[in-house]
Design a protein around this motif. Structure first.
Motif, PDB file in Angstrom:
ATOM      1  N   PHE A 252     -90.579  63.605 -16.163  1.00 16.48           N
ATOM      2  CA  PHE A 252     -91.251  63.993 -17.409  1.00 16.48           C
ATOM      3  C   PHE A 252     -91.456  65.503 -17.477  1.00 16.48           C
ATOM      4  N   ILE A 253     -90.678  66.242 -16.728  1.00 12.97           N
ATOM      5  CA  ILE A 253     -90.874  67.685 -16.667  1.00 12.97           C
ATOM      6  C   ILE A 253     -90.550  68.355 -17.998  1.00 12.97           C
ATOM      7  N   TYR A 254     -89.605  67.781 -18.765  1.00  8.73           N
ATOM      8  CA  TYR A 254     -89.269  68.387 -20.062  1.00  8.73           C
ATOM      9  C   TYR A 254     -90.435  68.271 -21.029  1.00  8.73           C
ATOM     10  N   MET A 255     -91.107  67.130 -21.057  1.00  8.34           N
ATOM     11  CA  MET A 255     -92.303  66.976 -21.880  1.00  8.34           C
ATOM     12  C   MET A 255     -93.426  67.870 -21.380  1.00  8.34           C
ATOM     13  N   ASN A 256     -93.527  68.008 -20.063  1.00 10.18           N
ATOM     14  CA  ASN A 256     -94.570  68.855 -19.492  1.00 10.18           C
ATOM     15  C   ASN A 256     -94.371  70.315 -19.877  1.00 10.18           C
ATOM     16  N   LYS A 257     -93.114  70.750 -19.899  1.00 15.91           N
ATOM     17  CA  LYS A 257     -92.832  72.160 -20.164  1.00 15.91           C
ATOM     18  C   LYS A 257     -92.978  72.513 -21.629  1.00 15.91           C
ATOM     19  N   PHE A 258     -92.500  71.651 -22.521  1.00 17.22           N
ATOM     20  CA  PHE A 258     -92.440  71.995 -23.937  1.00 17.22           C
ATOM     21  C   PHE A 258     -93.559  71.380 -24.776  1.00 17.22           C
ATOM     22  N   TYR A 259     -94.393  70.537 -24.199  1.00 20.66           N
ATOM     23  CA  TYR A 259     -95.511  69.989 -24.972  1.00 20.66           C
ATOM     24  C   TYR A 259     -96.846  70.196 -24.274  1.00 20.66           C
ATOM     25  N   ILE A 260     -96.962  69.722 -23.035  1.00 21.51           N
ATOM     26  CA  ILE A 260     -98.266  69.770 -22.364  1.00 21.51           C
ATOM     27  C   ILE A 260     -98.660  71.207 -22.045  1.00 21.51           C
ATOM     28  N   GLU A 261     -97.735  71.981 -21.472  1.00 24.61           N
ATOM     29  CA  GLU A 261     -98.076  73.351 -21.104  1.00 24.61           C
ATOM     30  C   GLU A 261     -98.229  74.253 -22.312  1.00 24.61           C
ATOM     31  N   ARG A 262     -97.425  74.044 -23.347  1.00 27.96           N
ATOM     32  CA  ARG A 262     -97.459  74.944 -24.503  1.00 27.96           C
ATOM     33  C   ARG A 262     -98.551  74.579 -25.502  1.00 27.96           C
ATOM     34  N   LYS A 263     -98.734  73.295 -25.759  1.00 22.71           N
ATOM     35  CA  LYS A 263     -99.699  72.886 -26.779  1.00 22.71           C
ATOM     36  C   LYS A 263    -101.049  72.498 -26.200  1.00 22.71           C
ATOM     37  N   LEU A 264    -101.066  71.884 -25.031  1.00 22.26           N
ATOM     38  CA  LEU A 264    -102.322  71.448 -24.420  1.00 22.26           C
ATOM     39  C   LEU A 264    -102.835  72.420 -23.371  1.00 22.26           C
ATOM     40  N   ASN A 265    -101.983  73.376 -22.961  1.00 20.39           N
ATOM     41  CA  ASN A 265    -102.356  74.365 -21.939  1.00 20.39           C
ATOM     42  C   ASN A 265    -102.844  73.693 -20.657  1.00 20.39           C
ATOM     43  N   GLN A 266    -102.157  72.643 -20.253  1.00 22.27           N
ATOM     44  CA  GLN A 266    -102.498  71.917 -19.043  1.00 22.27           C
ATOM     45  C   GLN A 266    -101.223  71.611 -18.274  1.00 22.27           C
ATOM     46  N   ASP A 267    -101.405  70.907 -17.157  1.00 14.36           N
ATOM     47  CA  ASP A 267    -100.266  70.492 -16.341  1.00 14.36           C
ATOM     48  C   ASP A 267    -100.292  68.976 -16.197  1.00 14.36           C
ATOM     49  N   LEU A 268     -99.119  68.375 -16.231  1.00 12.21           N
ATOM     50  CA  LEU A 268     -99.041  66.912 -16.214  1.00 12.21           C
ATOM     51  C   LEU A 268     -99.601  66.336 -14.925  1.00 12.21           C
ATOM     52  N   ARG A 269     -99.310  66.944 -13.803  1.00 15.31           N
ATOM     53  CA  ARG A 269     -99.809  66.400 -12.535  1.00 15.31           C
ATOM     54  C   ARG A 269    -101.337  66.464 -12.473  1.00 15.31           C
ATOM     55  N   ASP A 270    -101.925  67.550 -12.933  1.00 13.18           N
ATOM     56  CA  ASP A 270    -103.388  67.657 -12.931  1.00 13.18           C
ATOM     57  C   ASP A 270    -104.012  66.592 -13.833  1.00 13.18           C
ATOM     58  N   ILE A 271    -103.379  66.326 -14.967  1.00 16.10           N
ATOM     59  CA  ILE A 271    -103.908  65.304 -15.875  1.00 16.10           C
ATOM     60  C   ILE A 271    -103.854  63.924 -15.229  1.00 16.10           C
ATOM     61  N   LEU A 272    -102.754  63.609 -14.588  1.00 12.58           N
ATOM     62  CA  LEU A 272    -102.615  62.288 -13.978  1.00 12.58           C
ATOM     63  C   LEU A 272    -103.522  62.122 -12.768  1.00 12.58           C
ATOM     64  N   MET A 273    -103.776  63.188 -12.025  1.00  9.38           N
ATOM     65  CA  MET A 273    -104.724  63.099 -10.908  1.00  9.38           C
ATOM     66  C   MET A 273    -106.151  62.916 -11.411  1.00  9.38           C
ATOM     67  N   ARG A 274    -106.470  63.515 -12.542  1.00  4.83           N
ATOM     68  CA  ARG A 274    -107.799  63.296 -13.128  1.00  4.83           C
ATOM     69  C   ARG A 274    -107.957  61.859 -13.593  1.00  4.83           C
ATOM     70  N   LEU A 275    -106.882  61.242 -14.013  1.00  7.26           N
ATOM     71  CA  LEU A 275    -106.964  59.827 -14.380  1.00  7.26           C
ATOM     72  C   LEU A 275    -107.363  58.971 -13.188  1.00  7.26           C
ATOM     73  N   PHE A 276    -106.795  59.244 -12.029  1.00  9.94           N
ATOM     74  CA  PHE A 276    -107.172  58.497 -10.820  1.00  9.94           C
ATOM     75  C   PHE A 276    -108.642  58.755 -10.473  1.00  9.94           C
ATOM     76  N   SER A 277    -109.060  59.988 -10.648  1.00 14.07           N
ATOM     77  CA  SER A 277    -110.456  60.310 -10.349  1.00 14.07           C
ATOM     78  C   SER A 277    -111.413  59.596 -11.296  1.00 14.07           C
ATOM     79  N   ASP A 278    -111.053  59.513 -12.580  1.00 10.01           N
ATOM     80  CA  ASP A 278    -111.960  58.910 -13.562  1.00 10.01           C
ATOM     81  C   ASP A 278    -111.960  57.394 -13.488  1.00 10.01           C
TER      82      ASP A 278
END
Length: 378
Positions: A252-278
């Motif tokens: 999912f690196i293409y979605m991470n590069k062109f959507y999550i990083e540019r529009k959400l200003n986040q990183d996909l791995r950090d988001i998914l690790m927060r899901l495990f934490s929550d």
């Protein structure tokens, strides 16, 4: 008198100059036409450089006027043939089934310079199975092909997302030691096409929903786990999820590069690790910390590698959880305690003396004290 003037040297010289000017102008015209022929024939691949040079030298030995006429006639015939080849289909009145009676554009074929065979580098429309070679079919240009290949929301939900969901489920549930039997290239291709077709937000929301649902199921399974095996079960869930992210994030690196990083200003791995934490860690941390403290006080009740992995995993998810058990976290993670300050040196000394007294009461000898100075006696 007139004959003498006509036969004078100046008159003869003038006639000679006039003749040479005519010859030079004819030669210049011939040279320009020869260059045009050379460029044309080398472009179409109908003769080599050596053949053109031989023809130019051979024509140079002939009369300039005749050579110019022949070259002009050849050039005109060639241009007429090319015009007939490319323009005659355009004005055809016969019904061909294509748009406006214009047949599909055919790419030029290239003649091999070493033989008279036609090169295999032809366009797709020249093949028998191509759409352009079949009468009654419309040849699509690039814009039309893009519109025909566009992905609607229904196509995404019914075709692409079910395949991605199945692959994600397989990655989340497989054991870290299992062999991966899915095509990462196909997953990446689907993700790439979804992002290019402006479905990035929909894909991101579905990915988060899918992983959140899986983590809720894992959390429900941990609730029914007995206390003596809870640490091992939590460690298995953490290890399996971390291994799955090592496969999910790259595809999912293409979605991470062109959507999550540019529009959400986040990183996909950090988001998914927060899901495990929550969804898992936060719900079970109050149960897990006392079990870890109890297991640490009784050596080898739990394998040291499991203890270290769980404690380091909790600290990586939320460093503030180390405040719940500083002594436990300090055994596996350095610099958990606050730094020492000069104003508390007396307190540190008192703690060391207390520890020495406890050890001596438990039977630990202090060793040879004969060489110790009297001022250092406790």
């Amino acid at each position: 008198m007139l004959q003498s003037v006509a036969n004078s040297p100046s008159a003869v010289l003038g006639k000679s100059l006039c003749k040479w000017q005519i010859v030079i102008s004819v030669y210049s015209s011939f040279r320009n036409i020869t260059q045009c022929i050379f460029r044309y024939m080398t472009t179409t691949g109908k003769c080599s450089m050596e053949e053109m040079e031989e023809e130019r030298l051979d024509d140079h030995n002939h009369n300039y006027r005749d050579g110019t006429r022949d070259a002009y006639t050849f050039m005109r015939a060639q241009l007429s043939n090319e015009a007939q080849l490319f323009c005659s289909p355009m004005i055809s009145t016969e019904p061909t089934g294509s748009c406006g009676g214009i047949p599909p554009r055919r790419e030029p074929r290239y003649m091999d310079s070493d033989s008279s065979s036609i090169s295999s580098e032809t366009s797709d429309t020249d093949s028998p199975g191509a759409s352009g070679s079949t009468p009654g079919k419309l040849t699509l240009n690039s814009a039309t092909k893009f519109l025909m290949n566009s992905m609607t929301v229904e196509d995404y939900k019914n075709i692409y997302w079910p395949k991605l969901e199945c692959a994600i489920e397989h990655l989340l549930t497989q054991s870290p030691s299992d062999h991966n039997s899915i095509s990462y290239e196909q997953i990446y291709s689907h993700v790439y096409k979804c992002v290019c077709q402006q479905h990035s937000e929909l894909l991101y929301n579905d990915l988060v929903w899918k992983i959140s649902s899986h983590l809720d199921q894992v959390s429900a399974q941990l609730l029914g786990t007995p206390s003596d095996g809870f640490i091992e079960s939590f460690n298995l869930a953490l290890t399996q999820y971390t291994a799955a992210l090592q496969c999910i994030v790259p595809v999912f690196i293409y979605m991470n590069k062109f959507y999550i990083e540019r529009k959400l200003n986040q990183d996909l791995r950090d988001i998914l690790m927060r899901l495990f934490s929550d969804h898992i860690a936060e719900k079970h941390v109050n149960t897990l910390i006392p079990l870890l403290q109890n297991a640490h006080s009784m050596p080898f009740q739990v394998r040291p590698s499991t203890m270290a992995n769980v404690v380091k995993g909790l600290y990586a998810l939320r460093p503030e959880w180390s405040n719940l058990a500083p002594a436990l976290f300090s055994q596996f993670i350095p610099q958990i305690h606050p730094p020492a300050v000069e104003s508390q040196l007396s307190d540190y000394a008192a703690q060391d003396q207390k520890l020495q007294m406890e050890l001596s009461q438990k039977g630990f000898p202090r060793g040879d004290q004969s060489r110790k100075r009297a001022s250092e006696e406790s």
